[in-house]
Scaffold this motif. Sequence first.
Motif, short mmCIF file in Angstrom:
data_model
loop_
_atom_site.label_atom_id
_atom_site.label_comp_id
_atom_site.label_asym_id
_atom_site.label_seq_id
_atom_site.Cartn_x
_atom_site.Cartn_y
_atom_site.Cartn_z
N ASP A 194 -7.30 0.40 8.54
CA ASP A 194 -8.01 0.02 7.30
C ASP A 194 -8.06 1.16 6.29
OD1 ASP A 194 -8.66 -2.64 8.18
OD2 ASP A 194 -10.08 -1.72 9.58
N THR A 195 -7.25 2.19 6.49
CA THR A 195 -7.20 3.32 5.54
C THR A 195 -6.35 2.95 4.33
OG1 THR A 195 -7.32 4.83 7.42
CG2 THR A 195 -6.66 5.78 5.29
N GLU A 196 -6.85 3.25 3.13
CA GLU A 196 -6.07 3.04 1.91
C GLU A 196 -4.98 4.12 1.85
OE1 GLU A 196 -6.82 1.02 -1.03
OE2 GLU A 196 -8.50 -0.07 -0.14
N VAL A 197 -3.75 3.70 1.51
CA VAL A 197 -2.63 4.66 1.55
C VAL A 197 -2.32 5.28 0.18
CG1 VAL A 197 -1.55 3.51 3.52
CG2 VAL A 197 -0.87 2.86 1.20
N GLY A 198 -3.01 4.84 -0.88
CA GLY A 198 -2.75 5.39 -2.22
C GLY A 198 -1.54 4.72 -2.86
N GLU A 199 -1.32 5.02 -4.14
CA GLU A 199 -0.21 4.38 -4.86
C GLU A 199 1.12 4.75 -4.23
OE1 GLU A 199 1.63 4.00 -9.39
OE2 GLU A 199 -0.07 5.31 -9.02
N ASN A 200 1.87 3.72 -3.82
CA ASN A 200 3.16 3.87 -3.14
C ASN A 200 3.07 4.78 -1.91
OD1 ASN A 200 5.77 3.00 -2.87
ND2 ASN A 200 6.65 4.59 -4.15
N GLY A 201 1.91 4.74 -1.23
CA GLY A 201 1.74 5.50 0.00
C GLY A 201 1.74 6.99 -0.18
N VAL A 202 1.23 7.45 -1.35
CA VAL A 202 1.30 8.88 -1.69
C VAL A 202 0.55 9.76 -0.70
CG1 VAL A 202 -0.73 8.91 -3.22
CG2 VAL A 202 1.18 10.47 -3.67
N LEU A 203 -0.42 9.19 0.03
CA LEU A 203 -1.21 9.98 0.98
C LEU A 203 -0.50 10.16 2.32
CD1 LEU A 203 -4.73 8.40 0.23
CD2 LEU A 203 -3.72 10.46 -0.76
N LEU A 204 0.69 9.56 2.46
CA LEU A 204 1.44 9.66 3.72
C LEU A 204 2.72 10.46 3.51
CD1 LEU A 204 1.21 5.90 4.81
CD2 LEU A 204 -0.31 7.76 5.53
N SER A 205 3.28 10.97 4.58
CA SER A 205 4.56 11.68 4.48
C SER A 205 5.69 10.65 4.38
CB SER A 205 4.78 12.54 5.72
OG SER A 205 5.05 11.70 6.85
N GLY A 206 6.89 11.15 4.02
CA GLY A 206 8.04 10.25 3.90
C GLY A 206 8.34 9.52 5.20
N GLY A 207 8.29 10.26 6.30
CA GLY A 207 8.56 9.65 7.61
C GLY A 207 7.52 8.61 7.98
N GLN A 208 6.25 8.90 7.66
CA GLN A 208 5.16 7.95 7.97
C GLN A 208 5.32 6.66 7.15
OE1 GLN A 208 1.83 10.52 7.10
NE2 GLN A 208 1.60 11.16 9.24
N ARG A 209 5.68 6.83 5.86
CA ARG A 209 5.88 5.64 5.01
C ARG A 209 7.01 4.79 5.56
NH1 ARG A 209 5.10 9.29 0.60
NH2 ARG A 209 7.33 9.35 0.08
#
Length: 595
Positions: free
Chosen positions: A477-492
């Motif tokens: 349930d964590t928000e990932v930010g616009e285009n998943g900016v809070l995650l690394s490339g591999g995580q996205r």
Amino acid sequence: MKAAPKDDSPSSLKVYLRLLTYVLPYWGVFAVSIIGFVLFASSQPMLAHMLKLFLDGLQHPEGAMLLGVSVILGVPILIVLIALYQGIGSFLGNYYLAKVARGVVHDLRCALFDNLLLLPNRYFDNNNSGHLISRITYNVTMVTGAATDAIKVVIREGLSVIFLFGYLLYMNWKLTMVLLVIMPFIGVMVSSASKKFRKQSKKIQDAMGDVTHVASETIQGYRVVRSFGGEAYEQKRFHAASADNMDRSLRMTRTQAIYTPMLQLVIYIGMAFLMYLVLYMRGDASAGDLVAYITAAGLLPKPIRQLSEVSATIQKGLAAADSIFAQLDEPVEVDKGTVEKERLTGELEVRNLNFQYPGTDKAVLADINFSAKPGQMIALVGRSGSGKSTLANLIPRFYHHESGQILLDGVDVEDYKLRNLRRHIALVTQQTTLFNDTVANNIAYGDLADAPREDIEKAVEAAYAKEFVDKLPKGLDTEVGENGVLLSGGQRQRLAIARALLKDSPVLVLDEATSALDTESERHIQAALDRVMKGRTTLVIAHRLSTIEKADLILVMDQGQIVERGTHAELLALNGYYARLHAMGLDENAPFDHA
């Protein structure tokens, strides 16, 4: 450099009539607003007539009656009644017209957005996102101006002119005919200014699209901008686009600032001549008649001036409506398919496939033939621009092939209903798209929105994403930010693969799906892909050897053609294109030796 605006834009009347079709659902509310403006406009000659009664009462105070009482009481009561009558009309007109206008703008905005979801891929290829966003925001706001302020002024002031003119004809038709002499001059001025306003408005809207485009590009690519020191360049680009927009707006303001006083001068020349005639041809008219006539005539310039000023607002709205209707008239994605299937086995066959992008002469794919049994893995390798991604995009019908066939379970993809076809194909690309939402909602997206929680968790685990998802503050349930900016490339990328796993489609298309992963992540993903590819037809576009060595069939592509095919071992033994690519680590930019 921008193309010059076309001259074959629809006529103002045509565009306005089309805009009015959006008003039809609100015809009841619109009728109430018209009634309100009729009340307001009809109060204008009442004020002039009240002065006649007042002056006549002054001249003959004895026995002068008004509203059944003496003039002394009647005039103040009449003023209050007229003000009340005018106030009711003003409220009904303004409020209910605003209600119509807001509804029209909402409908237009939703129609534009809904239309965007149906347009073919080539429309997005040919139009930058800044101009599309500007159309939904800025251009629709311009239509608001035409639909609220402009219509309000046209109806309210137009009716005021009609009522005042009618009153003048009633009081003295001969004098009133003099006013008609200046009407053709006013008409010519309004017409010429309107054309200029519309042309300038189109340029302003294009310039506004450039401002939005530069801003959105810089915001989306802020990491590249900062890491390559592009701040000064982007600043220069944005300032230039904004200055261009400002210059165009000022040009329109200058036109308006010159045009309004010129029109006013013409009206007042007519008024001056009328005053002269009133004084010269007084005849046997009473002072009250003359004052009432002059007052009514004096009330005319204001609504006429406001009507002339509103031309700019209307032309802005019409120019905006032009661009809105141009998008709405774009042909939507073609869907002539009739076949719907609940489940496919995933058998894929491509026969004599040729393709070129609409509007171009160069063939991107030429005479492509191959087949894949359910559960087989087909790998596409080749240099950048060899046609690999185009081939992958033709399977879910992002583009239409004119020649040849792509068969899924023996049925041409063109014969499937579009929604049904895409339900059977899961796509994972190098450019991962995540939405500003929770991890769970990004995985269970669209048709998958009702997926049970445990299925989402299984997909996360199968994509080897559980390890980092569990460490997030709120897990799934964590928000990932616009285009998943809070995650690394591999995580996205792993979340995108989890989304494809949850879809559980018989056909899987992996376009550079593991390119954003580090070696450790790729090892996890490769294990997950080995598991999910069982029973699924998988088309893989990849440059990493580990991804394609296990493929049942490798197709080597160059300049839109299949130049070699076989297994990894067979192709190495050939010592041709693939062997050279393999020696360079499958570098897509490696030159092929055609000797």
